[in-house]
Motif scaffolding. Sequence first.
Motif, short mmCIF file in Angstrom:
data_model
loop_
_atom_site.label_atom_id
_atom_site.label_comp_id
_atom_site.label_asym_id
_atom_site.label_seq_id
_atom_site.Cartn_x
_atom_site.Cartn_y
_atom_site.Cartn_z
N GLU A 132 0.83 -1.20 0.00
CA GLU A 132 0.00 0.00 0.00
C GLU A 132 0.87 1.26 0.00
O GLU A 132 0.60 2.22 -0.73
CB GLU A 132 -0.93 0.00 1.21
CG GLU A 132 -1.90 1.18 1.22
CD GLU A 132 -2.82 1.16 2.42
OE1 GLU A 132 -3.74 2.00 2.47
OE2 GLU A 132 -2.64 0.31 3.33
N LEU A 135 2.34 1.65 -3.47
CA LEU A 135 1.33 2.13 -4.42
C LEU A 135 1.08 3.62 -4.26
O LEU A 135 0.98 4.36 -5.26
CB LEU A 135 0.03 1.35 -4.23
CG LEU A 135 0.03 -0.12 -4.66
CD1 LEU A 135 -1.23 -0.82 -4.17
CD2 LEU A 135 0.15 -0.25 -6.18
N ASP A 136 1.00 4.07 -3.03
CA ASP A 136 0.79 5.50 -2.78
C ASP A 136 1.96 6.32 -3.34
O ASP A 136 1.75 7.40 -3.92
CB ASP A 136 0.64 5.77 -1.28
CG ASP A 136 -0.68 5.28 -0.72
OD1 ASP A 136 -1.61 5.06 -1.52
OD2 ASP A 136 -0.78 5.10 0.51
N LYS A 139 1.81 6.39 -7.19
CA LYS A 139 0.67 7.17 -7.67
C LYS A 139 1.03 8.63 -7.84
O LYS A 139 0.48 9.34 -8.71
CB LYS A 139 -0.51 7.01 -6.71
CG LYS A 139 -1.83 7.52 -7.23
CD LYS A 139 -2.95 7.19 -6.26
CE LYS A 139 -4.30 7.62 -6.78
NZ LYS A 139 -5.40 7.26 -5.83
N LEU A 187 -6.63 -5.80 -0.64
CA LEU A 187 -5.90 -4.73 -1.32
C LEU A 187 -6.87 -3.80 -2.04
O LEU A 187 -6.68 -2.58 -2.04
CB LEU A 187 -4.89 -5.32 -2.31
CG LEU A 187 -3.87 -4.34 -2.90
CD1 LEU A 187 -3.06 -3.68 -1.79
CD2 LEU A 187 -2.95 -5.04 -3.89
N ARG A 190 -8.34 -1.49 0.58
CA ARG A 190 -7.37 -0.50 1.05
C ARG A 190 -7.17 0.63 0.05
O ARG A 190 -7.03 1.80 0.43
CB ARG A 190 -6.01 -1.17 1.31
CG ARG A 190 -5.90 -1.99 2.59
CD ARG A 190 -4.52 -2.64 2.65
NE ARG A 190 -4.30 -3.41 3.86
CZ ARG A 190 -3.28 -3.24 4.70
NH1 ARG A 190 -2.41 -2.27 4.46
NH2 ARG A 190 -3.12 -4.00 5.75
N CYS A 191 -7.14 0.27 -1.23
CA CYS A 191 -6.73 1.24 -2.26
C CYS A 191 -7.88 1.79 -3.08
O CYS A 191 -7.71 2.77 -3.82
CB CYS A 191 -5.70 0.58 -3.20
SG CYS A 191 -4.21 0.03 -2.35
N THR A 195 -9.14 -4.81 -8.48
CA THR A 195 -7.95 -5.62 -8.26
C THR A 195 -8.14 -7.00 -8.86
O THR A 195 -9.22 -7.58 -8.76
CB THR A 195 -7.64 -5.72 -6.75
OG1 THR A 195 -7.55 -4.39 -6.21
CG2 THR A 195 -6.32 -6.42 -6.50
#
Length: 421
Positions: A132, A135-136, A139, A187, A190-191, A195
């Motif tokens: 996570e 990914l942040d 992004k 996931l 969370r995002c 997915t």
Amino acid sequence: MVDAGHSARGSNSAQLRRYNERIVLQMLRKAGVASKADLARSAKLTNAAIGGIIQAMIDDGLIIETGKRHDGGRGQPATLLKLAPRGAFSFGVRIDRTSLETVLIDFEGKVIGRRAHDMILPPPDQALDIIEKDLDGLKTLLDPEEQNRIAGIGIAQPFNLGAWLHDLGLPPANFMKWDDYDPEPDLAARCGLPTFRENDGTAAAVAELFYGHGRHNDDFLYLFLGPAIGGGLVLNGDVVRGVTGNAGDVAMMPVQHGKLSTAPEKKKPWDILLSRVSLVSLARHLDPENFSSLSRLDLQAAYDDDRPEVDEWIDDCIDALTPTMRAAHALIDLPVLVIDSDLDGGFLRDLSQKLKTALEEAAPEARDTPDILTGSFSQDAGAIGAATLPLFFNFSPRATILTGGKVHGSAGAAVHEEGAA
């Protein structure tokens, strides 16, 4: 947010148009550039119909004009079209027993950014915390408008992570906690992104289909030689998953025991391909006492230094691969075998040439041998494969778009309905 494509978008007419749009995207992905007339001929659609589709996708930012074709004829030169590199984006997460990797790719399959961690796989919650955060961070490489074009997150991982640890020279660690755990829904929650999860071999095969040799080959068996060996099966331009998602799992194919002095102890009458054809088996042959500590770079250096143990191991790989690939060819009748690996340089060239020779010598009367191609992505195959999954489900002309999940007909030509385009 790009529609993940799991639910119908309304009328049959809308579904047919959507299907035709994906056919056009596939043609551009394969051709690189094409004119409106090229696309109309290939899709067997009228100029008016193809014009409407093209304009809609230009408005959506999925394709762009990229110059003119001057062929010396009369009339206006043709406008050339191509995929818009920043028309869509996707995250890929590769979960392996000894690493975590996250990438961001664009619509052409090029990597924009990556985060990687070499570590024994932690428990699921800790792993998702790391993913996570990565990914942040990735992004932020996109501006706010581009972030709305993220198609989703793909996850590629070996299934049965808690199995074959002895063969792979790994401690029990936390692998068993992953065997009954699917990270996909957690996931996604969370995002807040669609997915998708697949076996790592299947995911890598999707990348090869979408952005590699699949642009010119609709049928092939894909092999990836990493710490273990994985695979995927592509038929009629689509990936075959199998009932449990393990189609193409060549690692489990039975083989005779190897002749290397460093081979694992014989426990059953037959061995499995994983034990003989994997980079772990190469590491074991190079350093039987400390093989689990050797990295990919150590193995690459051993090949580059022409160590005799590498040639011995390659010969044992060929001895194991030859009957399994002949059996696969006899069963599925595939024209192409694509092989990729975590090792690069001349390694794949040498392995492929020796395998081709062995397959030709072992070919039965009146039977040919598949062409052998080296893969397109090397050690990036797993991560790019994971990132390709959302793009594949969003933009591939799979027949299930039209049939509610039941495959019907061919995805090779556009679908016609009066007024649909």
